[in-house]
Structure formats: structure tokens, C-alpha cells
Design a protein around this motif. Structure first.
Motif, PDB file in Angstrom:
ATOM      1  N   UNK A 340       0.817  -1.231   0.000  1.00 20.93           N
ATOM      2  CA  UNK A 340       0.000   0.000   0.000  1.00 20.93           C
ATOM      3  C   UNK A 340       0.851   1.282   0.000  1.00 20.93           C
ATOM      4  N   UNK A 341       1.921   1.318   0.817  1.00 22.68           N
ATOM      5  CA  UNK A 341       2.739   2.542   0.878  1.00 22.68           C
ATOM      6  C   UNK A 341       3.335   2.849  -0.487  1.00 22.68           C
ATOM      7  N   UNK A 342       3.764   1.823  -1.190  1.00 23.34           N
ATOM      8  CA  UNK A 342       4.372   2.006  -2.507  1.00 23.34           C
ATOM      9  C   UNK A 342       3.363   2.661  -3.472  1.00 23.34           C
ATOM     10  N   UNK A 343       2.120   2.196  -3.447  1.00 24.22           N
ATOM     11  CA  UNK A 343       1.098   2.744  -4.353  1.00 24.22           C
ATOM     12  C   UNK A 343       0.855   4.217  -4.030  1.00 24.22           C
ATOM     13  N   UNK A 344       0.743   4.519  -2.743  1.00 24.77           N
ATOM     14  CA  UNK A 344       0.496   5.920  -2.355  1.00 24.77           C
ATOM     15  C   UNK A 344       1.682   6.794  -2.733  1.00 24.77           C
ATOM     16  N   UNK A 345       2.907   6.291  -2.514  1.00 25.01           N
ATOM     17  CA  UNK A 345       4.092   7.079  -2.893  1.00 25.01           C
ATOM     18  C   UNK A 345       4.134   7.315  -4.398  1.00 25.01           C
ATOM     19  N   UNK A 346       3.743   6.310  -5.173  1.00 23.90           N
ATOM     20  CA  UNK A 346       3.714   6.478  -6.633  1.00 23.90           C
ATOM     21  C   UNK A 346       2.680   7.530  -7.033  1.00 23.90           C
ATOM     22  N   UNK A 347       1.517   7.472  -6.395  1.00 20.18           N
ATOM     23  CA  UNK A 347       0.466   8.445  -6.729  1.00 20.18           C
ATOM     24  C   UNK A 347       0.922   9.855  -6.351  1.00 20.18           C
ATOM     25  N   UNK A 348       1.611   9.958  -5.213  1.00 20.05           N
ATOM     26  CA  UNK A 348       2.104  11.270  -4.787  1.00 20.05           C
ATOM     27  C   UNK A 348       3.240  11.721  -5.705  1.00 20.05           C
ATOM     28  N   UNK A 349       4.127  10.785  -6.067  1.00 21.48           N
ATOM     29  CA  UNK A 349       5.258  11.111  -6.945  1.00 21.48           C
ATOM     30  C   UNK A 349       4.805  11.622  -8.299  1.00 21.48           C
ATOM     31  N   UNK A 350       3.690  11.123  -8.764  1.00 18.77           N
ATOM     32  CA  UNK A 350       3.220  11.583 -10.078  1.00 18.77           C
ATOM     33  C   UNK A 350       2.248  12.748  -9.946  1.00 18.77           C
ATOM     34  N   UNK A 351       2.135  13.290  -8.743  1.00 22.08           N
ATOM     35  CA  UNK A 351       1.346  14.515  -8.544  1.00 22.08           C
ATOM     36  C   UNK A 351      -0.155  14.276  -8.497  1.00 22.08           C
ATOM     37  N   UNK A 352      -0.563  13.013  -8.448  1.00 19.41           N
ATOM     38  CA  UNK A 352      -2.009  12.728  -8.448  1.00 19.41           C
ATOM     39  C   UNK A 352      -2.608  12.855  -7.052  1.00 19.41           C
ATOM     40  N   UNK A 353      -1.768  12.594  -6.052  1.00 19.57           N
ATOM     41  CA  UNK A 353      -2.234  12.652  -4.666  1.00 19.57           C
ATOM     42  C   UNK A 353      -1.319  13.604  -3.893  1.00 19.57           C
TER      43      UNK A 353
END
Ligand SMILES: NC(=O)c1ccc[n+]([C@@H]2O[C@H](COP(=O)([O-])OP(=O)(O)OC[C@H]3O[C@@H](n4cnc5c(N)ncnc54)[C@H](O)[C@@H]3O)[C@@H](O)[C@H]2O)c1
Length: 368
Positions: A340-353
Motif C-alpha cells: 500500500x505505501x508504494x502505491x500511495x508514494x507512486x500516486x504522490x510522486x506523479x502529482x495525483x495525490x
């Protein structure tokens, strides 16, 4: 409106809102509720952070619902609570690593928004509220079994946020609004949105991908576990629990005494069930500060018909079968989209979250 059975205290909820339904536990809960409450109106409410993380299913799990809301529990869409008899509140930051990385959001969602959601649900006429709390509120507790009377010692933002939420919920509960805080053991088992950042799931994944189970700690800590299907059975019970049965607010350890395991025992059982697997301890392994054995006597007493049924070997076989359905073989799974942390970090990294764990760009609430 729920149905009141003459002579019975319990309310049988017919309109149920499940928040966080698009995560790991949610799809299993919804499948169970659909099976045992064919006529109930089931709705879901989720931001959809992990909506794309489907595992081994050819159908969208949300098809079992009557209605899906896409929205944030921090500002729940007003219609989502209308006419609801019961709220099952799963939405939230769901483990310690996320809690450490996104601490403010963890308190905001798990604590503040939980209380606000319960208050709104109560004002809207809901009769019961079921909160997914955690046995991690006991922290380091190796001496004896922790019961609901034991002192709590939450060590992390995640565990603290769950305990704070319980305190706020206790203030809201009364004879016409029964709140059950299920202090769940660590979940395991297959789901339409499997997580591998949970100890038993991780071990079975290691057994499949690399024929090896690597212990990140020295293997001595105690951890109570529960299968996701057994969590769903407990939730089903709590949905209809009346204040007269256990109190207006009830914090309840949810699991079974026999499922208190040391981490090393879990690894050994996986190696027994999945042939040809080695167990190893990582060289830099440190003793895990999180260790607790939990007593589930009160749950046994109050919900004798809803006790856990799945055995540890069945749980391991269930996860194994699920991984096989997925064609799983990723040796790098510990940093994959099944964490789960990886998915959230990816979403944040791409500016979506955002850092506050909100969709960037003020996402609209959508009802499906
Ligand atoms: N998995 C476990 O071992 C375990 C044990 C004890 C308690 N719990 C609790 O059960 C709940 C569900 O756990 P899970 O394993 O399914 O976690 P998960 O991370 O897979 O699912 C959580 C869901 O909540 C949603 N969500 C997050 N923030 C939201 C917000 N602000 N508004 C609306 N939706 C939001 C996510 O999109 C996700 O679908 C969590 O509250 C967790 O703390 C889990």
C-alpha cells in the motif's frame, strides 16, 4: 429503515454503508454481506486509491454493491449517509509505514474524520457504527494476554490514531447509537485486492516467488492473526449489535486465542504447507518492538455464532491458491504495487495525490 424484530433488541440493518470498501478487506466484507443479506442495500464509499490494484479476479468486486460513492470520508458526500442504518468504517490509513510517512493525514483521516463521520451518521439516524480498530493499540505487551481491560500503549501514529478515534466514538455512543470498535488482529488471506504488506501474506508470497521466507525481525515477536473472511463474519455481527448487548460503546478484541503466533512459527507453518521453502533471518534483523498476545474471550462470549473458522493451514492454502490464480512470481514484491505505501508514494510522486493523501485538483464526488 432497519427492521426491528418484536421481542428482539437487535436491529437488522437493511441499508449499510461500507467506507474503504475498495481496499483489501472491503471486497471480502462486501461479498460476505451480499451473501448473508441478499435484500440489504449495500453502498460503498472510497477515494479509490487502490481501485486499480485488482488481484486474480476477472470481475470488479464493486458489482456486488447497490451504489458506489467515490469520495473522501473527510468530507463525506452528503447523500452517502441518508437513510443509512449502519456504517462499517474501514476507510483509513491502514498500517504503520503509511502512518509514519503521512503522519498528519493519518490523524486527520483515522481520528478526526472517523468521529465526524460517526457524528453525521448518528444525526442522519444510523443505529450502529462499526469501526475497524486494531490490536496494535496494545503496543509492546509480551507478558500475558491483553484483554480489553489491559492498558493500551500505542507505539505508532497509526495505533495512536485508532485509539484516539475510539475515545471520540465512545463519547458519541448511546442507547440508540451502538458503536462497536473491532480491535482486529493482523489480517491475512486472499482478497480481490490482495495486500502483501501483511506478515502471513508476505511469507506466502516469498514462498512462491523465491522459495524463501525472509524474516525482517528475529522471529520472536508475538502477533495475533485473523483471516479476512472471519473479519467479515465479525463485522456482520457488529452491524446488528444493539447497545443492550455489550454496551453503547464496545471495544472488542477480534480474533481467536489460538491464532496468537510468533512470527517464526508462522514462517515455519508456511514452509510446512508450501513444499521446498527455506526460512532465513535477515542479517540486520532487529527485535521487533511490536509484540503482543491478545485474549479474545469477550468476543467469544458476545458473538458465539460469529467466531473465526479458518485454520492457519487453510489461510496459507487460500493465499497460495490466490497467488497461483494471479500467475504471481515477482521476487521484488516487497516494493511492488501489492504494497500500500508504494502505491500511495507512486500516486504522490506523479502529482495525483497530495501530501495530505487527497486527490490533487479537488476531485469531484461521483456516485456510481
Ligand atoms: N489489514 C489489517 O491487518 C487490519 C488490521 C486491523 C485493522 N485494519 C483496519 O481495517 C481497515 C481496512 O484495512 P485494509 O487492510 O483493507 O486497508 P487498505 O489500505 O487496503 O484499504 C483502505 C481503503 O480506505 C480507502 N481510503 C483511505 N483513505 C480514505 C479517505 N480519506 N476517504 C475514503 N476512503 C479512503 C483506500 O482507498 C482503501 O480502499 C483500515 O482502517 C485498517 O486500519 C486492518
Amino acid at each position: 429503515m432497519g427492521i426491528r424484530h418484536p421481542g428482539l433488541e437487535a436491529l437488522v440493518a437493511v441499508r449499510i454503508l461500507v467506507t474503504g470498501n475498495m481496499g483489501y478487506i472491503g471486497p471480502v466484507v462486501v461479498e460476505h454481506l451480499r451473501a448473508v443479506r441478499a435484500d440489504a442495500h449495500l453502498a460503498g464509499l472510497d477515494t479509490g486509491f487502490f481501485a486499480h490494484c485488482l488481484t486474480g479476479t476477472s470481475q470488479l468486486p464493486e458489482r456486488r454493491l447497490d451504489c458506489q460513492w467515490f469520495g473522501d470520508v473527510r468530507h463525506a458526500p452528503s447523500g452517502s449517509l441518508e437513510g443509512v442504518d449502519s456504517v462499517v468504517h474501514l476507510a483509513g490509513v491502514s498500517n504503520d509505514p503509511i502512518g509514519t510517512t503521512y503522519e498528519d493525514a493519518t490523524f486527520d483521516v483515522n481520528h478526526r474524520a472517523t468521529i465526524e463521520l460517526a457524528r453525521t451518521a448518528k444525526d442522519a439516524g444510523a443505529r450502529t457504527f462499526v469501526f475497524a480498530s486494531s490490536c496494535s493499540v496494545y503496543g509492546l505487551a509480551e507478558e500475558g494476554l491483553r484483554t480489553e481491560e489491559s492498558e493500551t500503549a500505542p507505539l505508532t501514529a497509526y495505533a495512536k490514531s485508532k485509539l484516539l478515534a475510539e475515545e471520540g466514538l465512545a463519547d458519541l455512543a448511546d442507547d440508540s447509537f451502538a458503536v462497536t470498535s473491532l480491535r482486529f488482529a493482523t489480517a491475512c488471506g486472499m482478497s480481490d485486492r490482495l495486500r502483501l504488506d501483511l506478515v502471513l501474506n508476505d511469507f506466502v508470497a516469498g514462498a512462491h516467488a523465491i522459495r524463501e521466507i525472509t524474516l525482517l525481525s528475529d522471529g520472536t515477536p508475538w502477533r495475533p492473526l485473523i483471516h479476512v473472511r472471519d473479519m467479515a463474519r465479525a463485522i456482520d455481527w457488529a452491524i446488528d449489535r444493539a447497545a443492550g448487548h455489550g454496551g453503547a460503546f464496545l471495544a472488542l478484541n477480534t480474533g481467536s486465542d489460538g491464532w496468537n503466533y510468533q512470527i517464526r512459527q508462522l514462517a515455519e507453518e508456511v514452509a510446512r504447507v508450501v513444499p521446498g521453502v527455506e526460512v532465513s533471518v535477515r542479517e540486520d534483523a532487529a527485535p521487533d518492538a511490536r509484540s503482543y498476545k491478545v485474549g479474545f474471550g469477550r468476543f467469544r462470549e458476545l458473538a458465539p455464532e460469529h467466531q473465526p473458522q479458518v485454520s492457519l493451514a487453510e489461510a496459507i492454502e487460500d493465499i497460495s491458491a490466490g497467488l497461483e490464480r494471479m500467475g504471481f512470481s515477482d521476487p521484488g514484491f516487497r516494493s511492488s504495487a501489492l504494497v500500500r505505501l508504494r502505491v500511495l508514494n507512486d500516486l504522490r510522486g506523479s502529482g495525483l495525490v497530495t501530501d495530505e493523501l487527497e486527490w490533487a485538483g479537488a476531485a469531484e464526488t461521483v456516485r456510481g
